[in-house]
Design an enzyme around this catalytic site. Structure first.
Site, mmCIF file in Angstrom:
data_model
loop_
_atom_site.group_PDB
_atom_site.id
_atom_site.type_symbol
_atom_site.label_atom_id
_atom_site.label_comp_id
_atom_site.label_asym_id
_atom_site.label_seq_id
_atom_site.Cartn_x
_atom_site.Cartn_y
_atom_site.Cartn_z
ATOM 1 C CG ASP A 180 -2.411 0.637 0.821
ATOM 2 O OD1 ASP A 180 -2.386 1.537 -0.061
ATOM 3 O OD2 ASP A 180 -3.318 0.124 1.557
ATOM 4 C CG ASP A 243 -9.241 2.677 -1.885
ATOM 5 O OD1 ASP A 243 -9.019 3.201 -0.700
ATOM 6 O OD2 ASP A 243 -8.321 1.933 -2.265
#
Length: 559
Positions: A180, A243
């Protein structure tokens, strides 16, 4: 995973615009997470870097990730029960192999040797014990970490500890790393000089390689820094967007962001439009559309639902072998839009055996007929073609027309067999772009290479500033090599009168152009026509976008 961050929406063309999402559980501190205004890398080349040479993910990854359904509530028991369900319910047999742990699996402090520590309450057998169980079922284990100082949920990140962490992952038997991009050191809302995303991701790439263990490397950089232009040399997949969430609007927005990036994907390196939300709240029709579109775009198929309690409908979608075969096709081509108008889209994906997969996608709420032709998808040379509906299994034949009634938010997916493949659906055409009404050529004034220069028409000369290539990913490029530039709708404009300019190629939808059978060239993002302003015929008449009207100043030929 979910990131409490808002992407900067620059007015330039230098960055993609992933949507930001919010999660109520995130702390106020995380709401101002690092990288909220991260500096951007310079635009990269219009073609992919050489693929990462780890011989992994030669077809897109298939598996499960716990985040969408469970958030921080990950545990050894959850991962083991999910793995067993995948083993028993047909997912493993259908090709799903990775069982991936997301954030919150570790303690808030490293040990005295600087190593990450699995949370003993959540993972009493450690990651190695969990991996051993998953491996015993013939599946593989994935784990999550972050390229910043902390993970998005506030646990220790890997920045500055890359080799130590990579060594831990290898020792534990990890097969997949999702990496991430929260809390990047030295980068905050006021800007900063921390290491770039590319350099941070490259450091972990090299650390993984040094372990000697084959570990699929998934870059989760939210589509920042035009990751698709350098991702292939660093990871096996790269997130191209913000996202996703379990809503039609989110899925549609992410589709639009990812569909224009086909030229950057291929065996060993894939555009990743985020995890599948199938089974998490959309309708069955919308779930089938997501699965169809992700397969057509050669995207990783990572389920984010409660697998152990998945409905028969959800499992039926996730295990459709005909659709999975399109995603997993060894040719490794991402499908491209060959038509898009009024929310009715046609995508074509050439396959290794010479077939072409076609997705007829209806973005609108009402049923609509969507049509194309075998020629438009790149098929020629046969008197008859076989069409196989990949959702129903029904077959039919056609001499050239392809058409279906598609429900609102639905997708009809067809496999087209017969003849030869080439030209449309992924080919390219190079030559002068002739303005039919004016009898002149599309032209970059004064052979300029300055981004922002508006195009015009001029007498055809065959010089480099009048030679354009319509690529398989629907870009219109001019010049070559390091000087290559793309036709671009200025400032991502979607209104009549928007200037058509040259700009460094970045894969965004305002640089995607459809060359249509009626002679028009339309912008994929806007649906507007390439237009010689005012129907002018004089040298130097500007070119812009305008509402399509069928007039000759909107007719073009290439070649």
């Amino acid at each position: 995973m979910r990131h409490d961050r808002q992407s900067t929406d620059s007015q330039t063309h230098a960055v993609g615009r992933p949507p930001g999402y919010r999660r109520s559980w995130r702390s106020a501190l995380a709401a101002v997470v690092a990288l909220a205004a991260a500096p951007l890398l310079a635009l990269g080349p219009a073609h992919p870097a050489q693929a990462l040479g780890n011989n992994l993910a030669l077809t897109p990854q298939m598996g499960f990730n716990d985040w969408n359904a469970y958030g921080c509530n990950v545990s050894e028991s959850l991962i083991k029960s999910t793995a067993l369900a995948m083993h028993d319910n047909g997912m493993q047999a259908a090709g799903y192999q990775y069982v991936n742990i997301d954030d919150c699996w570790l303690t808030h402090n490293r040990d005295s040797s600087g190593r990450l520590v699995p949370d003993p309450a959540k993972f009493p057998d450690g990651i190695s014990g969990t991996a051993a169980y998953v491996h015993s079922l013939g599946l593989k284990l994935g784990i999550y970490e972050d390229a910043g100082t902390m993970t998005c949920a506030g646990y220790p990140g890997s920045l500055g500890h890359e080799q130590t962490d990579a060594d831990s992952f290898a020792a534990w038997g990890v097969d997949y790393l999702k990496y991430d991009n929260c809390y990047a050191d030295g980068v905050n809302q006021s800007g900063g000089g921390g290491p770039s995303a590319q350099s941070r991701y490259t450091t972990m790439r090299d650390a993984l390689a040094k372990t000697g263990r084959p570990i699929v490397y998934s870059l989760c950089s939210w589509g920042r820094d035009n990751v698709w232009t350098w991702g292939a040399g660093v990871g096996n997949s790269w997130r191209t967007t913000g996202d996703i969430n379990a809503s039609w609007g989110s899925m549609l927005s992410i589709f639009h962001s990812n569909v224009g990036l086909a030229s950057y994907a291929g065996p060993g390196g894939w555009n990743d439009p985020d995890m599948l939300e199938i089974g998490n709240g959309m309708s069955a029709t919308e779930d089938r559309s997501e699965f169809s579109l992700w397969a057509e775009m050669a995207a990783p198929l990572i389920s984010g639902t409660n697998i152990a309690n998945a409905s028969s409908t959800t499992l039926g979608i996730l295990t459709n072998s005909r659709v999975i075969a399109v995603d997993q096709d060894p040719l490794g081509k991402q499908g491209v839009e060959v038509a898009s108008s009024g929310g009715l889209d046609v995508l074509a994906k050439p396959l290794a055996d010479g077939d072409v997969s076609v997705a007829l996608f209806n973005e609108n709420s009402g049923t609509a007929t969507i049509s194309t032709t075998v020629g438009a998808i790149g098929k020629t040379g046969a008197s008859s073609y076989t069409l196989t509906d990949l959702w129903t299994g029904a077959t039919s034949t056609t001499t050239g027309a392809i058409s279906a009634s598609v429900p609102g938010h639905g997708t009809v997916m067809l496999r087209v067999t017969g003849g030869t493949t080439g030209g449309g659906g992924g080919g390219s055409t190079t030559g002068e772009v002739h303005a039919v009404g004016a009898g002149k050529c599309l032209d970059v004034p004064n052979s300029s290479t300055t981004g922002g220069t508006q195009l015009d028409i001029n007498g055809c000369s065959g010089t480099a500033n009048q030679i354009f290539t319509h690529t398989g990913s629907n870009q219109l490029t001019v010049y070559s090599g390091s000087s290559q530039l793309c036709l671009d709708a200025s400032n991502r404009g979607t209104t009549a009168g928007t200037k058509v300019i040259i700009w460094p190629c970045n894969g965004q939808t305002n640089q995607q152009w459809l060359v249509n059978s009626d002679g028009t060239i339309t912008g994929t993002q806007s649906g507007l026509c390439l237009d010689v302003t005012g129907g002018g015929t004089a040298d130097g008449t500007a070119v812009e976008l305008w509402t399509c009207n069928g007039q000759s100043n909107q007719k073009w030929t290439i070649g």
